[in-house]
Design a protein around this motif. Sequence first.
Motif, PDB file in Angstrom:
ATOM      1  N   VAL A 129       7.233   0.363 -19.012  1.00 12.02           N
ATOM      2  CA  VAL A 129       7.266  -0.600 -20.227  1.00 12.02           C
ATOM      3  C   VAL A 129       7.976  -1.890 -19.616  1.00 12.02           C
ATOM      4  N   GLU A 130       7.133  -2.936 -19.762  1.00 12.19           N
ATOM      5  CA  GLU A 130       7.372  -4.220 -19.450  1.00 12.19           C
ATOM      6  C   GLU A 130       8.005  -5.156 -20.589  1.00 12.19           C
ATOM      7  N   ARG A 131       7.364  -4.948 -21.707  1.00  9.84           N
ATOM      8  CA  ARG A 131       7.765  -5.625 -22.816  1.00  9.84           C
ATOM      9  C   ARG A 131       7.663  -4.863 -24.088  1.00  9.84           C
ATOM     10  N   ALA A 132       8.331  -5.326 -25.033  1.00  7.69           N
ATOM     11  CA  ALA A 132       8.642  -4.596 -26.484  1.00  7.69           C
ATOM     12  C   ALA A 132       8.838  -5.492 -27.660  1.00  7.69           C
ATOM     13  N   TYR A 133       8.254  -4.907 -28.588  1.00  3.94           N
ATOM     14  CA  TYR A 133       8.796  -5.822 -29.974  1.00  3.94           C
ATOM     15  C   TYR A 133       8.379  -5.101 -31.081  1.00  3.94           C
TER      16      TYR A 133
END
Lengths: 110, 110
Positions: B104-108
């Motif tokens: 997982v590189e980005r999350a929002y």
Amino acid sequence: MSTPTLIAATPQPPYYAVIFTSTRTEGDRGYGEMSRRMVELGSRYDGFLGIESARGADGLGITVSYWRDEAAILRWKQDEEHQKAQQAGQQTWYANYQVRIAKVERAYGK
Amino acid sequence: MSTPTLIAATPQPPYYAVIFTSTRTEGDRGYGEMSRRMVELGSRYDGFLGIESARGADGLGITVSYWRDEAAILRWKQDEEHQKAQQAGQQTWYANYQVRIAKVERAYGK
């Protein structure tokens, strides 16, 4: 009963996954139709590899879409109709949601 | 009704996701009990960050577990009781399944 076509036939890694987890607000309010339309529209985008989706009896929904690369994910995110759906999702359809963008490094199965 | 606790409270990326997608064979045959036991056992492992799970009316199940790093995933994969569950899953419980290990590189979200 086997339902193998529900599992996306993705290529060998590496590729990208967008893990979208959500809980809904009450009532449909156009959600079902929008949801089907977004799958139809998104799957036409260059770099789309597949999609898997499930919502359980407890209300948690998980949709994982698979993409060739981050550029393809970004193009789909910026689609005009998809942008409107994202806004309606934030404001109306989802109580809570989390989007996680992940690089698939390994895969196996049967 | 909002059910926010169903969505895993993961830390800031990077971390790992194991995306497990499956279709079941018919009948329970110990699956429900094993499934609960594996969540209980796996969540005690060092590096476990959370889990999200849904199975839809069409039979597709998606379980995403989140981990600090690949070493933690490997330790859990090699757990003796989990190994037995994996074998029973392949032989008895799952018609088809796919395991994808992703960073997982980005999350929002909200």
